[in-house]
Design an enzyme around this catalytic site. Structure first.
Site, mmCIF file in Angstrom:
data_model
loop_
_atom_site.group_PDB
_atom_site.id
_atom_site.type_symbol
_atom_site.label_atom_id
_atom_site.label_comp_id
_atom_site.label_asym_id
_atom_site.label_seq_id
_atom_site.Cartn_x
_atom_site.Cartn_y
_atom_site.Cartn_z
ATOM 1 N N TYR A 104 -15.614 3.530 10.077
ATOM 2 C CA TYR A 104 -14.163 3.421 9.902
ATOM 3 C C TYR A 104 -13.446 3.851 11.185
ATOM 4 O O TYR A 104 -12.594 3.126 11.715
ATOM 5 C CB TYR A 104 -13.706 4.278 8.723
ATOM 6 N N ALA A 130 -4.844 -2.170 6.529
ATOM 7 C CA ALA A 130 -6.161 -1.792 7.062
ATOM 8 C C ALA A 130 -7.106 -1.538 5.909
ATOM 9 O O ALA A 130 -6.681 -1.289 4.781
ATOM 10 C CB ALA A 130 -6.059 -0.531 7.921
ATOM 11 N N THR A 157 -5.859 6.476 13.098
ATOM 12 C CA THR A 157 -6.382 7.594 12.306
ATOM 13 C C THR A 157 -6.897 8.745 13.163
ATOM 14 O O THR A 157 -7.321 8.532 14.313
ATOM 15 C CB THR A 157 -7.544 7.093 11.412
ATOM 16 N N ASP A 158 -6.913 9.950 12.577
ATOM 17 C CA ASP A 158 -7.531 11.101 13.239
ATOM 18 C C ASP A 158 -9.049 10.957 13.292
ATOM 19 O O ASP A 158 -9.712 11.673 14.050
ATOM 20 C CB ASP A 158 -7.142 12.404 12.535
ATOM 21 N N GLY A 185 0.810 -1.213 0.000
ATOM 22 C CA GLY A 185 0.000 0.000 0.000
ATOM 23 C C GLY A 185 0.845 1.266 0.000
ATOM 24 O O GLY A 185 2.081 1.223 0.117
ATOM 25 N N LYS A 195 -11.189 1.421 13.740
ATOM 26 C CA LYS A 195 -9.791 1.732 14.060
ATOM 27 C C LYS A 195 -9.605 1.947 15.563
ATOM 28 O O LYS A 195 -8.588 1.546 16.139
ATOM 29 C CB LYS A 195 -9.316 2.953 13.275
#
Length: 334
Positions: free
Chosen positions: A159, A95, A136-137, A38, A163
């Site tokens: 999402y 992910a 992630t934010d 990725g 996470k």
């Protein structure tokens, strides 16, 4: 910091070729990178590989021949590669990171983002490896930025929820692990659709057609090369100091909406931007997004960790191979 192994090489001499055995240096520090095919994983693999680490990457559909093919949902396969390679560090980049895909395929996303992450953390703990879990934010709701690592998460979409559940699964199974939260990424993409930033390039380039661009959500575009440096620095600090663990934030520091990013891209390539139209309304299609989930990065900065590439420089480097009108290359790069 290096070991030595034998490698067979073909040597050509006049009239014949011969097989010779040569010593090669193998770095003694070992790192395993998941999701190495990725956008982020490729950058992380490259960063470690070029800085005296023995790096092994794993992927799934696009893995071979460069990387190991490992299905992270197969606990036996995960156990085998970790116990065979015995990494000191594991960087878990794999992910399902597309919010709208997570909404439409929740079970598959949860398997990868939560269950596989928890299992990987358990296997890492079993051999004493330092695990860095990329998060992630979007674990925050975006109502009161900037967010410190100690602030209470409140994800708006599935999402962000998967996470966040992945973070909990990792830290429950491996108390020495690290969680690294990052925002929207861009970098040297293989195709424009690989990043929510670079995917805008065609709309920027084809100025004969007006394009609506979101001017509501505040983003902090971050270069994958910078995140890769942070991962390596974090790993190297940890090898000297076992107290390096827990949750960390890293982000670019240039605040932009997608409209502003698109205008910056146009500016970087001397392209017109008058066809780009800012839309200031909250988006009504797709998964909910936080308005402004800015991350406070002072914890890593206090450790002397971090690197930031200016957006215009980074985006130009990332996108120039996709420039359609070759004439512009003369003005941009000469």
């Amino acid at each position: 910091m290096v070991g030595r192994e034998k490698e067979l090489k073909i040597r050509f001499v006049p009239g014949r070729c011969e097989l010779v055995e040569e010593d090669i240096d193998i770095p003694s520090r070992r790192v395993l990178i998941t999701g190495a095919t990725g956008l982020l994983g490729r950058a992380v693999f490259k960063e470690f590989n070029e800085n005296n680490w023995n790096a092994v990457g794993c992927g799934y559909r696009r893995a071979q021949p460069k990387f190991e093919q490992v299905n992270l949902l197969n606990s036996v396969a995960v156990h085998d590669i970790i116990h065979d390679f015995q990494p000191h560090v594991i960087v878990h980049c794999a992910a399902e990171r597309r919010p709208d895909v997570v909404e439409s395929q929740p079970d598959a996303a949860s398997q990868l983002n939560v269950a596989a992450s928890g299992n990987l953390a358990k296997e890492a703990a079993g051999i004493g490896a330092f695990l860095i879990y990329i998060s992630t934010d979007y674990v925050f709701d975006g109502t009161s930025p900037p967010y410190k690592e100690t602030d209470v998460p409140n994800p708006l979409n599935l999402y962000g929820k998967t996470k966040l559940e992945g973070e909990k699964a990792v830290l429950e199974n491996n108390e020495g692990a690290a969680v690294l939260r990052i925002p929207v990424l861009y970098g040297e993409v293989e195709r424009l659709e690989e990043s929510a930033v670079t995917v805008m390039f065609d709309k920027v380039q084809f100025s004969n057609k007006s394009a609506n661009m979101d001017h509501w959500q505040q983003r902090f575009p971050t270069n994958v090369k910078d995140v890769a440096v942070v991962c390596r620095q974090l790993a190297e600090k940890r090898m000297l100091d076992p107290s390096i663990k827990g949750t960390f934030h890293w982000s670019g520091n240039e605040q932009m909406t997608k409209y502003e990013m698109a205008c910056a891209i146009a500016d970087a390539f001397n392209l017109p931007s008058s066809h780009l139209r800012p839309i200031t309304d909250c988006p009504v299609v797709g998964a909910l997004r936080p308005r402004n989930a800015q991350l406070d990065c002072s914890k890593l900065e206090m450790l002397g960790i971090g690197q930031r590439t200016p957006f215009r420089a980074g985006i130009k480097e990332s996108l120039w191979p996709f420039l359609v009108d070759k004439r512009w290359r003369q003005t941009v790069f000469h």
